[in-house]
Design a protein around this motif. Structure first.
Motif, PDB file in Angstrom:
ATOM      1  N   PRO A 279       0.831  -1.211   0.000  1.00 50.11           N
ATOM      2  CA  PRO A 279       0.000   0.000   0.000  1.00 50.11           C
ATOM      3  C   PRO A 279       0.867   1.264   0.000  1.00 50.11           C
ATOM      4  CG  PRO A 279      -0.862  -1.620   1.543  1.00 50.11           C
ATOM      5  CD  PRO A 279       0.463  -2.147   1.073  1.00 50.11           C
ATOM      6  N   PHE A 280       0.805   1.977  -1.099  1.00 44.91           N
ATOM      7  CA  PHE A 280       1.735   3.086  -1.299  1.00 44.91           C
ATOM      8  C   PHE A 280       1.432   4.291  -0.412  1.00 44.91           C
ATOM      9  CE2 PHE A 280       1.466   1.111  -5.693  1.00 44.91           C
ATOM     10  CZ  PHE A 280       2.559   0.298  -5.481  1.00 44.91           C
ATOM     11  N   GLU A 281       0.173   4.463  -0.048  1.00 46.33           N
ATOM     12  CA  GLU A 281      -0.174   5.658   0.729  1.00 46.33           C
ATOM     13  C   GLU A 281       0.514   5.701   2.089  1.00 46.33           C
ATOM     14  OE1 GLU A 281      -4.004   8.529   1.662  1.00 46.33           O
ATOM     15  OE2 GLU A 281      -4.339   6.515   0.862  1.00 46.33           O
ATOM     16  N   PRO A 282       0.521   4.621   2.886  1.00 45.77           N
ATOM     17  CA  PRO A 282       1.245   4.680   4.159  1.00 45.77           C
ATOM     18  C   PRO A 282       2.736   4.955   3.982  1.00 45.77           C
ATOM     19  CG  PRO A 282      -0.221   2.788   4.119  1.00 45.77           C
ATOM     20  CD  PRO A 282      -0.210   3.347   2.736  1.00 45.77           C
ATOM     21  N   GLU A 283       3.327   4.402   2.929  1.00 47.56           N
ATOM     22  CA  GLU A 283       4.751   4.643   2.677  1.00 47.56           C
ATOM     23  C   GLU A 283       4.991   6.098   2.315  1.00 47.56           C
ATOM     24  OE1 GLU A 283       8.434   2.404   0.417  1.00 47.56           O
ATOM     25  OE2 GLU A 283       6.473   2.401  -0.555  1.00 47.56           O
ATOM     26  N   ILE A 331      -8.507  -9.769  -4.974  1.00 53.13           N
ATOM     27  CA  ILE A 331      -8.308  -8.500  -5.679  1.00 53.13           C
ATOM     28  C   ILE A 331      -9.259  -7.432  -5.153  1.00 53.13           C
ATOM     29  CG2 ILE A 331      -8.590  -7.347  -7.919  1.00 53.13           C
ATOM     30  CD1 ILE A 331      -7.485  -9.915  -9.212  1.00 53.13           C
ATOM     31  N   LYS A 332     -10.525  -7.798  -4.962  1.00 55.88           N
ATOM     32  CA  LYS A 332     -11.510  -6.821  -4.475  1.00 55.88           C
ATOM     33  C   LYS A 332     -11.163  -6.314  -3.077  1.00 55.88           C
ATOM     34  CE  LYS A 332     -15.844  -7.932  -6.875  1.00 55.88           C
ATOM     35  NZ  LYS A 332     -17.235  -8.424  -6.703  1.00 55.88           N
ATOM     36  N   ASP A 333     -10.592  -7.195  -2.254  1.00 59.64           N
ATOM     37  CA  ASP A 333     -10.340  -6.843  -0.851  1.00 59.64           C
ATOM     38  C   ASP A 333      -9.009  -6.126  -0.638  1.00 59.64           C
ATOM     39  OD1 ASP A 333     -12.736  -8.042  -0.063  1.00 59.64           O
ATOM     40  OD2 ASP A 333     -11.794 -10.008   0.130  1.00 59.64           O
ATOM     41  N   THR A 334      -8.238  -5.952  -1.692  1.00 57.68           N
ATOM     42  CA  THR A 334      -6.923  -5.305  -1.554  1.00 57.68           C
ATOM     43  C   THR A 334      -6.844  -4.067  -2.450  1.00 57.68           C
ATOM     44  OG1 THR A 334      -6.061  -6.914  -3.166  1.00 57.68           O
ATOM     45  CG2 THR A 334      -5.685  -7.378  -0.827  1.00 57.68           C
ATOM     46  N   VAL A 335      -6.442  -4.239  -3.678  1.00 57.34           N
ATOM     47  CA  VAL A 335      -6.175  -3.082  -4.544  1.00 57.34           C
ATOM     48  C   VAL A 335      -7.438  -2.316  -4.915  1.00 57.34           C
ATOM     49  CG1 VAL A 335      -4.015  -4.003  -5.442  1.00 57.34           C
ATOM     50  CG2 VAL A 335      -6.162  -4.551  -6.610  1.00 57.34           C
ATOM     51  N   VAL A 336      -8.592  -3.018  -4.993  1.00 59.16           N
ATOM     52  CA  VAL A 336      -9.848  -2.316  -5.292  1.00 59.16           C
ATOM     53  C   VAL A 336     -10.376  -1.619  -4.046  1.00 59.16           C
ATOM     54  CG1 VAL A 336     -12.254  -2.591  -6.021  1.00 59.16           C
ATOM     55  CG2 VAL A 336     -10.430  -3.838  -7.214  1.00 59.16           C
ATOM     56  N   LYS A 337     -10.357  -2.313  -2.929  1.00 60.89           N
ATOM     57  CA  LYS A 337     -10.844  -1.729  -1.673  1.00 60.89           C
ATOM     58  C   LYS A 337     -10.071  -0.468  -1.298  1.00 60.89           C
ATOM     59  CE  LYS A 337     -11.511  -2.853   3.237  1.00 60.89           C
ATOM     60  NZ  LYS A 337     -11.321  -3.904   4.283  1.00 60.89           N
ATOM     61  N   ASP A 338      -8.757  -0.480  -1.530  1.00 63.18           N
ATOM     62  CA  ASP A 338      -7.929   0.674  -1.177  1.00 63.18           C
ATOM     63  C   ASP A 338      -7.992   1.799  -2.206  1.00 63.18           C
ATOM     64  OD1 ASP A 338      -7.206  -0.692   1.050  1.00 63.18           O
ATOM     65  OD2 ASP A 338      -5.083  -0.904   0.550  1.00 63.18           O
ATOM     66  N   GLY A 339      -8.725   1.592  -3.302  1.00 65.97           N
ATOM     67  CA  GLY A 339      -8.859   2.643  -4.297  1.00 65.97           C
ATOM     68  C   GLY A 339      -7.695   2.753  -5.256  1.00 65.97           C
ATOM     69  N   MET A 340      -6.831   1.752  -5.267  1.00 66.59           N
ATOM     70  CA  MET A 340      -5.707   1.784  -6.196  1.00 66.59           C
ATOM     71  C   MET A 340      -6.216   1.635  -7.637  1.00 66.59           C
ATOM     72  SD  MET A 340      -2.302  -0.573  -6.060  1.00 66.59           S
ATOM     73  CE  MET A 340      -0.923  -0.324  -7.179  1.00 66.59           C
ATOM     74  N   TYR A 341      -7.139   0.699  -7.831  1.00 65.92           N
ATOM     75  CA  TYR A 341      -7.791   0.518  -9.122  1.00 65.92           C
ATOM     76  C   TYR A 341      -9.281   0.321  -8.894  1.00 65.92           C
ATOM     77  CZ  TYR A 341      -2.988  -0.881 -10.336  1.00 65.92           C
ATOM     78  OH  TYR A 341      -1.628  -0.925 -10.479  1.00 65.92           O
ATOM     79  N   THR A 342     -10.057   0.642  -9.912  1.00 65.89           N
ATOM     80  CA  THR A 342     -11.471   0.305  -9.897  1.00 65.89           C
ATOM     81  C   THR A 342     -11.671  -0.980 -10.700  1.00 65.89           C
ATOM     82  OG1 THR A 342     -11.979   1.520 -11.927  1.00 65.89           O
ATOM     83  CG2 THR A 342     -12.057   2.763  -9.845  1.00 65.89           C
TER      84      THR A 342
END
Length: 362
Positions: A279-283, A331-342
């Protein structure tokens, strides 16, 4: 013939420039005790890399939240230490008071980090651990990245997990994280599989992985690869292309890292087994917070809870973050949930059928 100035001359020059720049910056900050900092940002990779697409805008956003009148000076480097050295030196001319650095070659740039320190510019090492007197570091647990990749690879190999033959596509030899990932992976793989071929690349490039994978297939045969440990998604892409070109079917499980959009789409189609999502945002938030604190002369005591050692420096204040594995099931619970991709980003017309089958469009 070009003659590089002596270290003493360079340090004197950068110190003189830094003092002048600092004086100007101090005048610009008159009336504001909390802002007015000029923060430098140097990241590796091209415009298609995660650093340009995700990290930079997130760092910029967090800096603005913390310091409305701070100024960000940034540049990207395509794995070239000589170019990054010039960029680091130019940061002094631009009046930078703290630098966030995604270093491309730690040993080659150690002396330039030392020059920045002597010029009074603290350095926050971003994602990769720089050498020299850096003031702070933010990254993901590289050993855990490797373990997640290895555990997923064994799961994907099924009954071949014990005694099967794998090819290892390790990362760039200039990137200290690559060795960290490899050690984590080997802690899981060493007693389970046969490492049939292993490659340490010069750069994180698809064409390097493609060439290496082609060589491995030529040596082992089209039926001789039961799994591929690829340290990131670029290497996974090159390896998968080589496997397909050689007519390997079905494809063996292939790992990755960085959760690039193309990699997530390959996971949906079954070409790639997994990737590691960091998750890039915390970094980005941690790096921005460190930089603003250091620029204001504050301690990192309350920000960095971990200490790491580089080849040159002991006890570097570090924010160490936790990576996450991504497979078709989450996929839905990680990159989609965090708003990285739709879902629309992932499930373009080319991938709509595979997305339907994977349950992403329901």
């Amino acid at each position: 013939m070009n003659v590089r100035p002596s270290r003493a001359v360079l340090v004197l020059t950068v110190l003189t420039m830094a003092l002048g720049a600092a004086a100007c910056a101090e005048n610009d900050r008159s009336g504001s005790d909390e802002g007015g900092l000029t923060i430098g940002l140097l990241l590796p990779g091209d415009r298609e890399s995660r650093y340009w697409q995700f990290d930079k805008p997130l760092i910029e956003k967090k800096i603005k939240e913390l310091c409305g009148d701070c100024r960000l000076v940034h540049n990207n480097t395509i794995s070239d230490a000589a170019i990054q050295r010039q960029q680091m030196e130019s940061m002094i001319n631009k009046g930078v008071e703290v630098l966030i650095l995604g270093v491309v070659d730690p040993p080659a740039l150690r002396s330039t980090v030392e020059d920045l320190k002597e010029a009074g510019i603290p350095v926050v090492a971003y994602d990769r651990l720089a050498e020299g007197p850096i003031s702070g570091h933010v990254t993901f647990d590289g050993a855990q990245v490797g373990r997640l990749q290895a555990e997923a690879l064994l799961k994907g190999m099924g009954h071949k997990a014990d005694g099967g033959r794998i090819v290892m596509m390790n990362g760039a030899i200039t990137d200290p994280n690559a060795g960290w990932f490899k050690r984590g992976a080997m802690s899981v793989l060493k007693d389970r599989v046969k490492i049939a071929m292993t490659y340490d690349t010069v750069e994180w490039r698809e064409e390097n992985a493609h060439a290496n994978m082609s060589g491995a297939i030529a040596a082992l045969g089209v039926d001789g690869v039961d799994g591929v440990y690829a340290a990131n998604d670029r290497l996974a892409s090159g390896a998968i292309a080589a496997l397909k070109a050689a007519g390997v079917t079905p494809l063996p499980p292939v790992t990755g890292q960085d959760a690039e959009l193309a990699a997530v789409q390959r996971i949906v189609t079954g070409d790639q087994y997994m990737t590691v999502y960091k998750p890039f945002e915390p970094e980005a938030d941690a790096a921005a917070t460190m930089a603003v604190a250091l620029g204001r002369g504050e301690s990192l005591e309350g920000i960095a809870k971990t200490r790491l050692d580089s080849a040159t420096t002991k006890g570097i204040p570090t924010v160490l973050l936790t990576p996450l594995p991504v497979t078709v099931d989450n996929i839905k619970d990680t990159v989609v949930k965090d708003g990285m991709y739709t879902i629309d980003d992932i499930c373009t017309p080319e991938f709509r059928s595979a997305c339907d089958k994977a349950g992403l469009t329901r």
